[in-house]
Motif scaffolding. Structure first.
Motif, PDB file in Angstrom:
ATOM      1  N   GLN A 103      39.072  38.374  36.546  1.00 33.54           N
ATOM      2  CA  GLN A 103      39.384  37.935  37.907  1.00 33.54           C
ATOM      3  C   GLN A 103      38.699  38.823  38.942  1.00 33.54           C
ATOM      4  O   GLN A 103      38.172  38.340  39.944  1.00 33.54           O
ATOM      5  CB  GLN A 103      40.895  37.936  38.123  1.00 33.54           C
ATOM      6  CG  GLN A 103      41.309  37.373  39.482  1.00 33.54           C
ATOM      7  CD  GLN A 103      42.805  37.408  39.668  1.00 33.54           C
ATOM      8  OE1 GLN A 103      43.522  37.994  38.858  1.00 33.54           O
ATOM      9  NE2 GLN A 103      43.284  36.783  40.723  1.00 33.54           N
ATOM     10  N   ILE A 104      38.704  40.144  38.694  1.00 37.86           N
ATOM     11  CA  ILE A 104      38.054  41.085  39.632  1.00 37.86           C
ATOM     12  C   ILE A 104      36.549  40.802  39.691  1.00 37.86           C
ATOM     13  O   ILE A 104      35.956  40.703  40.765  1.00 37.86           O
ATOM     14  CB  ILE A 104      38.316  42.549  39.190  1.00 37.86           C
ATOM     15  CG1 ILE A 104      39.787  42.908  39.406  1.00 37.86           C
ATOM     16  CG2 ILE A 104      37.417  43.513  39.967  1.00 37.86           C
ATOM     17  CD1 ILE A 104      40.183  44.252  38.793  1.00 37.86           C
ATOM     18  N   LEU A 105      35.959  40.673  38.500  1.00 39.90           N
ATOM     19  CA  LEU A 105      34.504  40.424  38.457  1.00 39.90           C
ATOM     20  C   LEU A 105      34.148  39.103  39.139  1.00 39.90           C
ATOM     21  O   LEU A 105      33.088  38.968  39.765  1.00 39.90           O
ATOM     22  CB  LEU A 105      34.024  40.405  37.006  1.00 39.90           C
ATOM     23  CG  LEU A 105      34.055  41.766  36.281  1.00 39.90           C
ATOM     24  CD1 LEU A 105      33.796  41.584  34.793  1.00 39.90           C
ATOM     25  CD2 LEU A 105      33.021  42.715  36.893  1.00 39.90           C
ATOM     26  N   SER A 106      35.050  38.151  39.015  1.00 40.63           N
ATOM     27  CA  SER A 106      34.795  36.839  39.615  1.00 40.63           C
ATOM     28  C   SER A 106      34.991  36.846  41.119  1.00 40.63           C
ATOM     29  O   SER A 106      34.071  36.522  41.877  1.00 40.63           O
ATOM     30  CB  SER A 106      35.732  35.813  38.966  1.00 40.63           C
ATOM     31  OG  SER A 106      35.625  34.572  39.624  1.00 40.63           O
ATOM     32  N   GLN A 107      36.184  37.257  41.557  1.00 44.27           N
ATOM     33  CA  GLN A 107      36.531  37.153  42.977  1.00 44.27           C
ATOM     34  C   GLN A 107      35.846  38.211  43.833  1.00 44.27           C
ATOM     35  O   GLN A 107      35.357  37.907  44.926  1.00 44.27           O
ATOM     36  CB  GLN A 107      38.057  37.271  43.141  1.00 44.27           C
ATOM     37  CG  GLN A 107      38.844  36.186  42.424  1.00 44.27           C
ATOM     38  CD  GLN A 107      38.517  34.809  42.958  1.00 44.27           C
ATOM     39  OE1 GLN A 107      38.288  34.642  44.160  1.00 44.27           O
ATOM     40  NE2 GLN A 107      38.476  33.827  42.067  1.00 44.27           N
ATOM     41  N   GLU A 108      35.823  39.459  43.337  1.00 47.53           N
ATOM     42  CA  GLU A 108      35.321  40.558  44.157  1.00 47.53           C
ATOM     43  C   GLU A 108      33.810  40.754  44.054  1.00 47.53           C
ATOM     44  O   GLU A 108      33.212  41.371  44.941  1.00 47.53           O
ATOM     45  CB  GLU A 108      36.020  41.873  43.759  1.00 47.53           C
ATOM     46  CG  GLU A 108      37.532  41.842  43.895  1.00 47.53           C
ATOM     47  CD  GLU A 108      37.976  41.640  45.337  1.00 47.53           C
ATOM     48  OE1 GLU A 108      37.234  42.064  46.236  1.00 47.53           O
ATOM     49  OE2 GLU A 108      39.040  41.043  45.551  1.00 47.53           O
TER      50      GLU A 108
END
Length: 787
Positions: A54-59
């Protein structure tokens, strides 16, 4: 910066490296992420794995900063590698941000997205198939990418995906078809190439039956076949060829009906390759599906008929179109004339409803017909909605022939003067075939077809005229036409207004009693129907209104009709009609034409023999009928008497010539008669000159002609002939001379020659008055011009 807190479990160093502009530093950070995720996998810590993704995707991957997006992409790929076989559990989260980057404005970033997705798919393999549609959608866009590096990367990913689909047996074809159907209409060359390559792959997979969904993509395939790129055209040609091979192998699984109209459209394409390919498909469809194709006949004919007139530049298309035409024609069978058109049945997708609507006016006008319509005459297109079966079973399927639509198409092509000769011949062959196979139904269309068939007699091509005459002869002699009599178009109140040619003049009604008597005496009158007499009336009207047709093709047309129909009936009916002709000049010309045909045509040998002897009541009836009309032309009347060996009457007629107005045209016709006497037709007459004693009136009649002629070549010819008559002193005869054998024959024939002679005088007086009237009108016109 709150990166340490917000982006954990990623370390600050990893975060900084992921956003670095240098690829090598981002790669190092990706290795760290891979190591971290492996640890979570070992611990079965799914929540942390999801959090990292999720971090790699959103941020990162969806960040506004380009370097962050690049870091996110390589990080997601690293996660997938670390997850290994478990990556299938997180594919949605891994794939979606990568696909979003496919639309990035930066070509380098699009390339990195390709690279990341390649690694994700490579690890997941068959697990990506549930996400195939979104992957295919993204790839189809990259296939048309202007950047060569991006395109190259997408091709690598494409090949990988094709390998996965090929080796898997879990591909969701049903879910994929709507996307394929949408993408197949792309105009971009690379996108088209991509689509075709996938179709070829799917065709090659044994477990995938793409043939079931061919109707969904066939139209798009034919459009791609018209691409400007030779390579794409070739690929598409191969794909279509493979489909056609499969259709031939498994016709039972082919939805012929759903593809028929698609082929009809592309058989009319301007592009030669598309047209030829579609026509080849149509040929196979007609041969494989059989009568299932009948409901689409009007559309097929619309596409096929113009191709029959192609020149050698389109020879291949012309040849295939000809096979289609012949095969389709064979599908029409006599049972089509008996099928209950209103019978409810299962339906297949039909041709445009405009053709069906054509039948509604027909129902109104033929509702009182003796033919069983069950209250209507509408031709419903029927067949099966479900997949069709082998040709053998197709032949047993109840299919209604859409005759209204077919006739409309044939009528249109015959009326179009720009249509080529071979097309017009094919149209006439079709109409003839329909009258042979389905006469009962075809006679409903006769009144609408009749005017155009009469106009076709003015065609430039002899072959077209021959086919037209064959068709008209079939209409005039078909027993089915006889059943229409009494409630047909010219007798009932349901007459549809039509051109002048269809109107039977009032005087024809006056002729009905006499003409019927004459026709009843004709040996073949039972085969003539109500249209025969209408045909004769309208044919003569055509000759009257178009004198050039009479001059150039009149003899040809009448001679052919004498072969196709009964010659006696033709001459009897025409003579009967001409007897009441108001245009005396035309009547004289027409009689002259008919007489020339009668005396010179080999087709009328039997009729001449019949008239020559006058042995039967029928022959004497015919002679009297012809004589009355032949009186429109004095010289032809004499020639008819010569033919029938009525020499005394011929002599009496020539005696009356002294009272006629002798014109140049009159003398020219006498000249031609003298030439005709020297022909083989009158060999028997010349031989009778040897028997002076029994043929005195023959010699007197010939001398009468000699006295009429000026001293011309014809005069010399006849004079030399008469000089060869033996014992000229025996030519003297008195009233008490023993009658000749020919006179005995005619005396016992119950023919009232006195009445015939009076009729001759009456007709000639009418001609004299008409000539004087025309001369007076011309003189008045001249005076007006002078004034």
């Amino acid at each position: 910066m709150n990166a340490e807190r917000d982006l954990s479990p990623l370390t600050p160093g990893v975060v900084r490296a992921l956003t670095d502009k240098l690829y090598e530093k981002r790669k190092v950070a990706a290795l760290e992420i891979e190591k971290l995720v492996r640890e979570f996998v070992a611990q079965n810590n799914t929540s942390q794995i999801k959090h990292v993704i999720q971090i790699l995707s959103q941020e990162f991957a969806l960040s506004q900063h380009p370097h962050s997006r690049k870091g996110g992409l390589i990080g997601l790929a690293a996660c997938s590698i670390a997850l290994g076989k478990d990556s299938g559990l997180y594919l949605k989260e891994l794939i979606e941000p990568v696909l979003t980057c496919f639309n990035d404005a930066d070509s380098r970033l699009r390339y990195y997205a390709c690279e990341a997705l390649y690694n994700i798919v490579k690890v997941a393999r068959g697990s990506v198939l549930p996400h195939f549609n979104v992957l295919f959608d993204g790839l189809s866009k990259l296939a048309a990418d202007p950047d060569p590096n991006v395109k190259s990367g997408s091709e690598l990913l494409d090949r990988l995906l094709k390998d996965i689909v090929t080796e898997s047996n879990q591909f969701d074809l049903v879910g994929f078809i709507p996307l394929l159907r949408e993408r197949i209409y792309s105009n971009n060359q690379y996108a088209r190439q991509f689509i075709i390559s996938w179709i070829l792959v799917l065709e090659s997979v044994p477990d995938i039956n793409l043939l079931d969904y061919l109707p969904e993509i066939l139209d798009g395939l034919f459009q791609i076949l018209g691409d400007n790129s030779k390579e794409i055209r070739k690929m598409c040609e191969v794909a279509l060829g493979e489909f056609l091979k499969e259709i031939k192998k498994n016709p039972s699984s082919v939805k012929f009906a759903e593809m028929a109209n698609i082929l009809v459209i592309h058989c009319q394409a301007a592009d030669d390759l598309i047209q030829l390919t579609a026509m080849c498909w149509m040929r196979e469809f007609i041969q494989l599906a059989g009568r299932v194709m009948l409901p689409y006949s009007s559309g097929i004919l619309t596409a096929v008929l113009p191709c029959l007139s192609y020149d050698d530049r389109k020879k291949n298309i012309k040849e295939v179109a000809n096979v289609c035409n012949q095969s389709l024609m064979k599908l029409v069978i006599p049972e089509d004339d008996e099928m209950d058109e209103a019978k409810p049945s299962m339906t297949i997708p039909a041709e445009p409803t405009s053709e069906e609507s054509l039948s509604k006016p027909e129902a109104a006008t033929t509702g009182e017909s003796q033919l069983p319509h069950h209250g209507k005459n509408e031709l419903d297109i029927t067949a099966l909605k479900q997949p069709l079966f082998f040709p053998c079973s197709c032949e047993r399927i109840q299919v209604t022939l859409n005759l209204d639509g077919i006739v409309q198409v044939l009528d249109y092509h015959l009326s179009d003067t720009s249509i080529g000769m071979m097309t017009r011949i094919a149209v006439l062959k079709w109409l003839y075939h329909l009258y042979i196979k389905t006469p009962r139904k075809m006679f409903r269309h006769t009144d609408s077809l009749f005017p155009i068939l009469l106009r076709t007699l003015s065609d430039e091509s002899d072959e077209v005229i021959l086919k037209d005459l064959e068709l008209l002869a079939e209409i005039a002699s078909s027993p089915a036409g006889q059943t229409e009599e009494g409630h047909g178009p010219s007798d009932g109140s349901d007459v549809r207004p039509g051109p002048v040619e269809l109107h039977v003049p009032a005087r024809a009604g006056q002729l009905s009693s006499s003409s019927t008597k004459g026709l009843e005496c004709s040996p073949s009158s039972p085969t003539m129907n109500s249209y025969f007499y209408k045909f004769m009336i309208n044919l003569l009207k055509r000759f009257s209104s178009e004198r050039k047709l009479l001059e150039t093709r009149g003899a040809f047309i009448i001679r052919q009709l004498c072969l196709l129909l009964n010659a006696e009936n033709i001459f009897h009916s025409m003579a009967d009609i001409l007897l009441r002709e108001e245009d005396l000049k035309f009547a004289s010309t027409m009689v002259h034409t008919l007489n020339t045909i009668l005396l010179t045509s080999s087709e009328l040998f039997q009729l001449r023999n019949q008239l020559k002897d006058l042995k039967t009541p029928e022959s004497r009836n015919l002679f009297c009928c012809l004589y009355r009309s032949w009186c429109h032309n004095p010289v032809t009347t004499v020639s008819l008497c010569f033919l029938t060996q009525n020499y005394k009457h011929a002599y009496d007629l020539i005696q009356k010539f002294g009272d006629l107005e002798v014109t140049v045209d009159f003398l020219t016709e006498v000249d031609k008669l003298v030439q005709l006497i020297e022909c083989p037709i009158f060999t028997y007459l010349r031989l009778q000159l040897l028997d002076v004693k029994n043929n005195p009136y023959l010699i007197k009649a010939l001398y009468g002609l000699l006295m009429l002629l000026p001293q011309s070549s014809a005069f010399q010819l006849l004079s030399h002939r008469l000089q060869c008559v033996p014992n000229p002193e025996l030519m003297q005869t008195t009233d008490n001379t023993k009658p000749s054998t020919s006179f005995k024959r005619t005396a016992s024939s119950n023919i009232d020659y006195t009445e015939l002679l009076q009729h001759f005088e009456k007709v000639q007086n009418k001609h004299l008055e008409a000539r004087h009237q025309r001369a007076g009108q011309a003189e008045q016109l001249d005076r007006r011009v002078v004034l």
